[in-house]
Design a protein around this motif. Structure first.
Motif, PDB file in Angstrom:
ATOM      1  N   GLU A 180      49.631 107.443  47.893  1.00 56.74           N
ATOM      2  CA  GLU A 180      50.830 108.149  47.457  1.00 56.74           C
ATOM      3  C   GLU A 180      51.145 109.336  48.362  1.00 56.74           C
ATOM      4  O   GLU A 180      50.261 109.914  48.983  1.00 56.74           O
ATOM      5  CB  GLU A 180      50.667 108.634  46.010  1.00 56.74           C
ATOM      6  CG  GLU A 180      50.489 107.504  45.009  1.00 56.74           C
ATOM      7  CD  GLU A 180      50.426 107.999  43.582  1.00 56.74           C
ATOM      8  OE1 GLU A 180      50.536 109.224  43.368  1.00 56.74           O
ATOM      9  OE2 GLU A 180      50.278 107.163  42.673  1.00 56.74           O
ATOM     10  N   ARG A 181      52.407 109.673  48.434  1.00 58.42           N
ATOM     11  CA  ARG A 181      52.850 110.860  49.150  1.00 58.42           C
ATOM     12  C   ARG A 181      53.521 111.779  48.128  1.00 58.42           C
ATOM     13  O   ARG A 181      54.561 111.440  47.571  1.00 58.42           O
ATOM     14  CB  ARG A 181      53.816 110.472  50.267  1.00 58.42           C
ATOM     15  CG  ARG A 181      54.313 111.651  51.082  1.00 58.42           C
ATOM     16  CD  ARG A 181      55.255 111.199  52.186  1.00 58.42           C
ATOM     17  NE  ARG A 181      54.530 110.854  53.413  1.00 58.42           N
ATOM     18  CZ  ARG A 181      54.715 109.751  54.117  1.00 58.42           C
ATOM     19  NH1 ARG A 181      55.554 108.843  53.695  1.00 58.42           N
ATOM     20  NH2 ARG A 181      54.044 109.542  55.238  1.00 58.42           N
ATOM     21  N   GLU A 182      52.913 112.933  47.866  1.00 57.47           N
ATOM     22  CA  GLU A 182      53.359 113.806  46.779  1.00 57.47           C
ATOM     23  C   GLU A 182      54.268 114.925  47.276  1.00 57.47           C
ATOM     24  O   GLU A 182      54.048 115.497  48.347  1.00 57.47           O
ATOM     25  CB  GLU A 182      52.148 114.409  46.058  1.00 57.47           C
ATOM     26  CG  GLU A 182      51.260 113.375  45.371  1.00 57.47           C
ATOM     27  CD  GLU A 182      51.964 112.636  44.244  1.00 57.47           C
ATOM     28  OE1 GLU A 182      53.013 113.116  43.778  1.00 57.47           O
ATOM     29  OE2 GLU A 182      51.465 111.569  43.835  1.00 57.47           O
ATOM     30  N   ILE A 183      55.254 115.267  46.463  1.00 60.10           N
ATOM     31  CA  ILE A 183      56.183 116.340  46.808  1.00 60.10           C
ATOM     32  C   ILE A 183      55.480 117.693  46.836  1.00 60.10           C
ATOM     33  O   ILE A 183      55.865 118.592  47.596  1.00 60.10           O
ATOM     34  CB  ILE A 183      57.361 116.363  45.807  1.00 60.10           C
ATOM     35  CG1 ILE A 183      58.468 117.308  46.290  1.00 60.10           C
ATOM     36  CG2 ILE A 183      56.906 116.764  44.412  1.00 60.10           C
ATOM     37  CD1 ILE A 183      59.135 116.885  47.546  1.00 60.10           C
ATOM     38  N   THR A 184      54.416 117.848  46.038  1.00 56.84           N
ATOM     39  CA  THR A 184      53.717 119.137  45.966  1.00 56.84           C
ATOM     40  C   THR A 184      53.171 119.560  47.322  1.00 56.84           C
ATOM     41  O   THR A 184      53.191 120.752  47.674  1.00 56.84           O
ATOM     42  CB  THR A 184      52.580 119.072  44.938  1.00 56.84           C
ATOM     43  OG1 THR A 184      53.099 118.603  43.692  1.00 56.84           O
ATOM     44  CG2 THR A 184      51.956 120.439  44.716  1.00 56.84           C
ATOM     45  N   ASP A 185      52.672 118.614  48.088  1.00 56.02           N
ATOM     46  CA  ASP A 185      52.120 118.946  49.406  1.00 56.02           C
ATOM     47  C   ASP A 185      53.196 119.538  50.319  1.00 56.02           C
ATOM     48  O   ASP A 185      52.948 120.492  51.063  1.00 56.02           O
ATOM     49  CB  ASP A 185      51.510 117.698  50.048  1.00 56.02           C
ATOM     50  CG  ASP A 185      50.321 117.170  49.260  1.00 56.02           C
ATOM     51  OD1 ASP A 185      49.637 117.994  48.621  1.00 56.02           O
ATOM     52  OD2 ASP A 185      50.087 115.953  49.273  1.00 56.02           O
ATOM     53  N   ALA A 186      54.385 118.973  50.253  1.00 58.46           N
ATOM     54  CA  ALA A 186      55.483 119.498  51.067  1.00 58.46           C
ATOM     55  C   ALA A 186      55.934 120.866  50.565  1.00 58.46           C
ATOM     56  O   ALA A 186      56.271 121.751  51.361  1.00 58.46           O
ATOM     57  CB  ALA A 186      56.651 118.513  51.055  1.00 58.46           C
ATOM     58  N   ILE A 187      55.927 121.056  49.258  1.00 61.18           N
ATOM     59  CA  ILE A 187      56.350 122.342  48.692  1.00 61.18           C
ATOM     60  C   ILE A 187      55.380 123.447  49.093  1.00 61.18           C
ATOM     61  O   ILE A 187      55.796 124.584  49.386  1.00 61.18           O
ATOM     62  CB  ILE A 187      56.469 122.237  47.159  1.00 61.18           C
ATOM     63  CG1 ILE A 187      57.625 121.308  46.787  1.00 61.18           C
ATOM     64  CG2 ILE A 187      56.680 123.618  46.532  1.00 61.18           C
ATOM     65  CD1 ILE A 187      57.707 120.985  45.315  1.00 61.18           C
ATOM     66  N   LYS A 188      54.103 123.142  49.121  1.00 57.97           N
ATOM     67  CA  LYS A 188      53.113 124.144  49.527  1.00 57.97           C
ATOM     68  C   LYS A 188      53.384 124.641  50.945  1.00 57.97           C
ATOM     69  O   LYS A 188      53.201 125.823  51.250  1.00 57.97           O
ATOM     70  CB  LYS A 188      51.705 123.565  49.419  1.00 57.97           C
ATOM     71  CG  LYS A 188      51.220 123.393  47.989  1.00 57.97           C
ATOM     72  CD  LYS A 188      49.824 122.802  47.943  1.00 57.97           C
ATOM     73  CE  LYS A 188      49.334 122.665  46.506  1.00 57.97           C
ATOM     74  NZ  LYS A 188      47.978 122.058  46.428  1.00 57.97           N
ATOM     75  N   GLN A 189      53.821 123.741  51.804  1.00 54.50           N
ATOM     76  CA  GLN A 189      54.175 124.154  53.160  1.00 54.50           C
ATOM     77  C   GLN A 189      55.497 124.917  53.169  1.00 54.50           C
ATOM     78  O   GLN A 189      55.668 125.891  53.909  1.00 54.50           O
ATOM     79  CB  GLN A 189      54.258 122.926  54.071  1.00 54.50           C
ATOM     80  CG  GLN A 189      54.533 123.249  55.526  1.00 54.50           C
ATOM     81  CD  GLN A 189      53.458 124.141  56.139  1.00 54.50           C
ATOM     82  OE1 GLN A 189      52.267 124.002  55.839  1.00 54.50           O
ATOM     83  NE2 GLN A 189      53.865 125.067  56.997  1.00 54.50           N
ATOM     84  N   LEU A 190      56.427 124.488  52.307  1.00 55.08           N
ATOM     85  CA  LEU A 190      57.736 125.134  52.245  1.00 55.08           C
ATOM     86  C   LEU A 190      57.621 126.605  51.850  1.00 55.08           C
ATOM     87  O   LEU A 190      58.291 127.462  52.432  1.00 55.08           O
ATOM     88  CB  LEU A 190      58.638 124.391  51.261  1.00 55.08           C
ATOM     89  CG  LEU A 190      60.068 124.923  51.113  1.00 55.08           C
ATOM     90  CD1 LEU A 190      60.843 124.753  52.423  1.00 55.08           C
ATOM     91  CD2 LEU A 190      60.784 124.210  49.967  1.00 55.08           C
ATOM     92  N   ILE A 191      56.747 126.919  50.890  1.00 50.01           N
ATOM     93  CA  ILE A 191      56.639 128.313  50.449  1.00 50.01           C
ATOM     94  C   ILE A 191      55.969 129.201  51.501  1.00 50.01           C
ATOM     95  O   ILE A 191      56.048 130.427  51.424  1.00 50.01           O
ATOM     96  CB  ILE A 191      55.895 128.428  49.097  1.00 50.01           C
ATOM     97  CG1 ILE A 191      54.448 127.932  49.207  1.00 50.01           C
ATOM     98  CG2 ILE A 191      56.646 127.682  48.010  1.00 50.01           C
ATOM     99  CD1 ILE A 191      53.652 128.099  47.918  1.00 50.01           C
ATOM    100  N   LYS A 192      55.311 128.577  52.475  1.00 49.77           N
ATOM    101  CA  LYS A 192      54.759 129.353  53.594  1.00 49.77           C
ATOM    102  C   LYS A 192      55.846 129.736  54.600  1.00 49.77           C
ATOM    103  O   LYS A 192      55.723 130.746  55.304  1.00 49.77           O
ATOM    104  CB  LYS A 192      53.672 128.545  54.306  1.00 49.77           C
ATOM    105  CG  LYS A 192      52.424 128.289  53.475  1.00 49.77           C
ATOM    106  CD  LYS A 192      51.428 127.441  54.259  1.00 49.77           C
ATOM    107  CE  LYS A 192      50.174 127.136  53.439  1.00 49.77           C
ATOM    108  NZ  LYS A 192      49.215 126.289  54.204  1.00 49.77           N
ATOM    109  N   GLU A 193      56.888 128.936  54.660  1.00 49.11           N
ATOM    110  CA  GLU A 193      57.914 129.126  55.676  1.00 49.11           C
ATOM    111  C   GLU A 193      59.209 129.734  55.150  1.00 49.11           C
ATOM    112  O   GLU A 193      59.975 130.326  55.910  1.00 49.11           O
ATOM    113  CB  GLU A 193      58.226 127.775  56.343  1.00 49.11           C
ATOM    114  CG  GLU A 193      57.014 127.133  56.992  1.00 49.11           C
ATOM    115  CD  GLU A 193      57.340 125.777  57.606  1.00 49.11           C
ATOM    116  OE1 GLU A 193      58.552 125.461  57.720  1.00 49.11           O
ATOM    117  OE2 GLU A 193      56.403 125.042  57.975  1.00 49.11           O
ATOM    118  N   GLU A 194      59.475 129.570  53.847  1.00 53.88           N
ATOM    119  CA  GLU A 194      60.742 130.017  53.277  1.00 53.88           C
ATOM    120  C   GLU A 194      60.501 130.704  51.933  1.00 53.88           C
ATOM    121  O   GLU A 194      59.454 130.536  51.311  1.00 53.88           O
ATOM    122  CB  GLU A 194      61.682 128.813  53.041  1.00 53.88           C
ATOM    123  CG  GLU A 194      61.940 127.956  54.258  1.00 53.88           C
ATOM    124  CD  GLU A 194      62.941 128.569  55.209  1.00 53.88           C
ATOM    125  OE1 GLU A 194      63.539 129.619  54.852  1.00 53.88           O
ATOM    126  OE2 GLU A 194      63.153 128.004  56.300  1.00 53.88           O
TER     127      GLU A 194
END
Length: 409
Positions: A180-194
């Motif tokens: 599976e590819r989870e949205i949470t993993d992408a969000i964790k990176q997003l909050i580091k950048e934005e």
């Protein structure tokens, strides 16, 4: 502005209700979960992209005539991140993403002014969810996945505002061991950048993941309905409180209906039936002579003809109950009813009857113990006491020995 609604999952914890339908199509307060969500966003967006996979034809057939709705099929890779990525080539620069299995009250207009935002909800059991930590300006600084020691009681409520940057971050995330590819993993990176705003939901919210969540959400939504009587009402019928009776429904003589309750079109109640609060009878159902239904959802085309009791239960489509079928819904010790969920025995709520799939038939004098789950396409023979779950496609019956002895008069 577009929206993406994620509806591809199987809903394993809601079996047997999801054996023949995807979770977003489970009816609550007379219409599918997904319809409640669509009605919350259809005036805010230009297009509604529904990502489907499991039992997709059920969703497509129901919503195919909705003008703003379009369907996208998720591929082989599972997970919420992959579901969002499915819409990459279709949505505008900014868009809403909503989990297809939540019931919520808050207006989403407040999301639209932010570039990145996630709905958060205060709960008593944050350890069962993805926990969100906010700073003083309500920006998200950390996300914990079902932590043993949560840093806050705010959880990810499954409503998001993104722009196209999220697609790039999703594509960079690794696929898990479960495939599976989870949205949470992408969000964790997003909050580091934005800066990602955490918007606190103030109204009702329910992550409909277990059968008793369905009943709880059903009660809440029914508490908001207004009285609307359009069906045929025969003599000596008593209707109390806020009750919706749709056209072509029939309430036969000497029946009692206590609201809040919904009786859908084609349903027949009575004579001498008793419909108690927080009950929904879906289309073409039948509750007959001296039968009683309380705080339950009875799905389409199901018949409960006579002398039966159904309480705090969810009954699937096309079921037929023999005379004097009884559902127990309360333990002697008043403790929460235990239910099998994905192989584990878990506590539910104080009152819970049965959870039944589609196409089940019972003989006369059948009784069910609290919290029992009955799979689809089962037959249950006369005079059986069902005290455990029944798998789909099972015939349950018992053999009684009859003794005939000649009387010497």
């Amino acid at each position: 502005m577009d929206s993406i609604i994620l509806c591809a999952g199987k809903g394993e914890r809601l079996k047997p209700l999801t054996e023949n339908r995807p979770k977003p199509m489970i009816p609550i307060a007379g219409k599918p979960i997904l319809q409640h969500i669509i009605e919350k966003v259809e005036d805010l967006v230009d297009n509604i992209y529904i990502v489907v996979k499991y039992k997709k034809e059920k969703i497509i057939d129901y919503f195919k005539d909705y003008p703003k709705v379009k369907f996208l099929e998720q591929g082989k890779i599972d997970g919420t991140g992959q579901a969002v990525l499915t819409a990459k080539d279709y949505v505008d620069n900014e868009f809403l993403v909503i989990n297809g299995d939540i019931i919520f009250e808050d207006d989403l207009r407040g999301f639209l002014k932010y570039k990145y935002a996630i709905a958060v909800k205060e709960v008593e059991n944050p350890e069962n969810f993805g926990v969100v930590v906010l700073d003083e300006e309500n920006n998200i600084v950390e996300i914990q996945e079902k932590p043993k020691n949560p840093k806050s009681n705010l959880i990810n409520a499954g409503i998001y505002k993104f722009d196209r940057k999220i697609f790039d971050l999703i594509e960079k995330t690794k696929i898990s061991k479960r495939g599976e590819r989870e949205i949470t993993d992408a969000i964790k990176q997003l909050i580091k950048e934005e800066k990602v705003k955490g918007i606190k939901l103030e109204g009702y919210w329910n992550d409909v993941g277990r059968p008793w969540d369905v009943l709880e959400a059903n009660k809440h939504l029914l508490s908001k309905i207004n009285r609307d009587i359009k069906g045929k009402i025969e003599e000596n019928v008593v209707i109390k409180g806020n009750v919706v009776i749709e056209e072509n429904a029939i309430i036969k003589a000497n029946s009692v209906i206590e609201g809040p309750a919904i009786i859908k079109k084609g349903a027949v109640v009575g004579p001498l039936a008793y419909i108690r609060p927080y009950t929904v009878l879906m289309e073409n159902t039948f509750v007959g002579n001296s039968s009683e239904v309380k705080a339950s959802i009875i799905m389409k085309n199901t018949k409960i003809p006579h002398l039966s009791y159904v309480g705090d239960s969810i009954i699937g489509e096309n079921c037929n109950f023999g005379c004097n079928t009884i559902t127990a819904n309360l333990r002697f010790d008043d403790k929460p009813v235990k239910v099998n969920i994905k192989g584990k025995r878990v506590e539910s709520v104080r009152k819970l009857g049965i959870i039944m799939g589609d196409n089940v038939k019972t003989g006369i004098q059948v009784s069910f113990m609290p919290g029992v789950k009955v799979g689809s396409n089962c037959w249950i023979g006369a005079s059986c006491l069902i005290d455990r779950d029944i798998e789909s496609n099972t015939f349950v019956y018992k053999k009684d020995e009859l003794i005939f002895k000649k009387l010497n008069w």
